[in-house]
Design an enzyme around this catalytic site. Structure first.
Site, mmCIF file in Angstrom:
data_model
loop_
_atom_site.group_PDB
_atom_site.id
_atom_site.type_symbol
_atom_site.label_atom_id
_atom_site.label_comp_id
_atom_site.label_asym_id
_atom_site.label_seq_id
_atom_site.Cartn_x
_atom_site.Cartn_y
_atom_site.Cartn_z
ATOM 1 N N GLU A 22 0.867 -1.182 0.000
ATOM 2 C CA GLU A 22 0.000 0.000 0.000
ATOM 3 C C GLU A 22 0.898 1.225 0.000
ATOM 4 O O GLU A 22 1.690 1.429 0.919
ATOM 5 C CB GLU A 22 -0.924 0.028 1.221
ATOM 6 C CG GLU A 22 -1.841 1.253 1.204
ATOM 7 C CD GLU A 22 -2.699 1.400 2.450
ATOM 8 O OE1 GLU A 22 -3.616 2.249 2.423
ATOM 9 O OE2 GLU A 22 -2.438 0.707 3.451
ATOM 10 N N GLU A 70 4.748 4.639 4.063
ATOM 11 C CA GLU A 70 4.328 5.981 4.442
ATOM 12 C C GLU A 70 5.569 6.826 4.709
ATOM 13 O O GLU A 70 6.504 6.371 5.364
ATOM 14 C CB GLU A 70 3.429 5.926 5.682
ATOM 15 C CG GLU A 70 3.056 7.274 6.272
ATOM 16 C CD GLU A 70 2.407 8.204 5.259
ATOM 17 O OE1 GLU A 70 2.746 9.400 5.269
ATOM 18 O OE2 GLU A 70 1.568 7.735 4.454
ATOM 19 N N ASP A 128 9.835 6.797 0.425
ATOM 20 C CA ASP A 128 9.192 7.192 -0.813
ATOM 21 C C ASP A 128 8.761 5.936 -1.564
ATOM 22 O O ASP A 128 9.587 5.090 -1.908
ATOM 23 C CB ASP A 128 10.202 8.009 -1.618
ATOM 24 C CG ASP A 128 9.737 8.335 -3.020
ATOM 25 O OD1 ASP A 128 8.545 8.146 -3.308
ATOM 26 O OD2 ASP A 128 10.571 8.803 -3.818
ATOM 27 N N ASP A 130 -2.607 12.415 -3.231
ATOM 28 C CA ASP A 130 -2.782 13.863 -3.379
ATOM 29 C C ASP A 130 -3.169 14.168 -4.824
ATOM 30 O O ASP A 130 -2.441 13.808 -5.752
ATOM 31 C CB ASP A 130 -1.470 14.569 -3.029
ATOM 32 C CG ASP A 130 -1.656 16.076 -2.851
ATOM 33 O OD1 ASP A 130 -2.491 16.672 -3.554
ATOM 34 O OD2 ASP A 130 -0.948 16.652 -2.003
ATOM 35 N N PHE A 182 -10.502 10.481 3.812
ATOM 36 C CA PHE A 182 -10.531 11.290 2.597
ATOM 37 C C PHE A 182 -11.788 11.003 1.794
ATOM 38 O O PHE A 182 -12.376 11.904 1.196
ATOM 39 C CB PHE A 182 -9.289 10.997 1.755
ATOM 40 C CG PHE A 182 -8.020 11.508 2.368
ATOM 41 C CD1 PHE A 182 -7.700 12.855 2.317
ATOM 42 C CD2 PHE A 182 -7.155 10.644 3.009
ATOM 43 C CE1 PHE A 182 -6.535 13.332 2.888
ATOM 44 C CE2 PHE A 182 -5.987 11.109 3.580
ATOM 45 C CZ PHE A 182 -5.673 12.454 3.532
#
Length: 242
Positions: free
Chosen positions: A75, A100, A127, A150, A223
């Site tokens: 993920e 993350e 990253d 994003d 989100f």
């Protein structure tokens, strides 16, 4: 709010020197609150994977990292980890590697994993593109997940979106034959970009005529709930490695 400037990650940012490159995120500070500090202290030794531990002489091995043999799923951008924990509980048959970049997110993920009783997750701070490139062997992933990245909605920032032809080609190369690339966004223009890029990536095919159904194992994320409250449609996509 993320810093809109593209910058180079440096050791002063608190990320491993191994992961220096120009990126589209701002590596915010790593100050932990009390809950996160306690979760890090109690669980990092068991659940944290340090990218610095891997390299040509010690390649990443999913079965060894998890202590069991199971399909490896990654993920990218697991955030604070609440949905990660829920998905891990719903999919006990997989080894889930959550990536993350923010240390508080990693620590908060430990907190959620402990509360959910999920033991099939390991978390790596770094990253996602670099981890896929340098640590994940071609053809080794059963699935890759990218949920609500994003959207960089401003026109001048579109080049910073993660889902581009080079990225989907990278993901496709890491998936095993029949593996799945799952994406979701609440930003319609980005959804169209994801659909177009994924549909034209060599080695991938859309598992649906267009948009996919939301996977049963994926809870509605923060989100997603925010997007629904704002009246935005949720778009899921599912591509399969040929």
């Amino acid at each position: 709010m993320q810093d809109s400037r593209i910058r180079t990650v440096t050791p002063e940012d608190g990320l491993p020197a191994h992961f220096r490159r120009v990126v589209s995120f701002h590596p915010r500070g790593g100050r932990l609150n009390d809950v996160q500090r306690r979760a890090w202290t109690e669980h990092a030794e068991s659940w944290y994977l340090d990218p610095e531990d891997y390299g040509p002489e010690n390649p990443f091995d999913g079965d060894r990292a998890f202590g069991r043999s199971a399909p490896l799923v990654i993920e990218i951008g697991s955030g604070m980890g609440e949905s990660t924990a829920a998905m891990a509980v719903a999919r006990p048959d997989i080894n889930l590697m959550a990536v993350e970049v923010y240390k508080p997110g990693v620590a908060q993920t430990f907190h959620h994993l402990a509360r959910a009783g999920a033991s099939n997750v390991r978390v790596m701070r770094g990253d996602g593109v670099q981890i896929l490139t340098e640590l994940i062997a071609p053809g080794s992933l059963a699935e890759a997940w990218l949920f609500f990245p994003d959207p960089w909605p401003k026109t001048k920032h579109l080049k910073r979106r993660l889902v581009t032809p080079p990225f989907t080609e990278l993901v496709a190369s890491r998936l095993r034959k029949g593996g799945t690339f799952r994406l979701a966004t609440d930003w319609a223009p980005y959804a169209e970009q994801m659909l177009a890029v994924g549909s034209t990536t060599k080695g991938l095919r859309n598992a649906y005529p267009g948009w996919a159904a939301r996977p049963d194992f994926r809870p509605r994320t923060r989100f997603e709930r925010r997007g629904i409250a704002a009246g935005r449609e949720i778009f899921d996509l599912e591509f399969t490695r040929r």
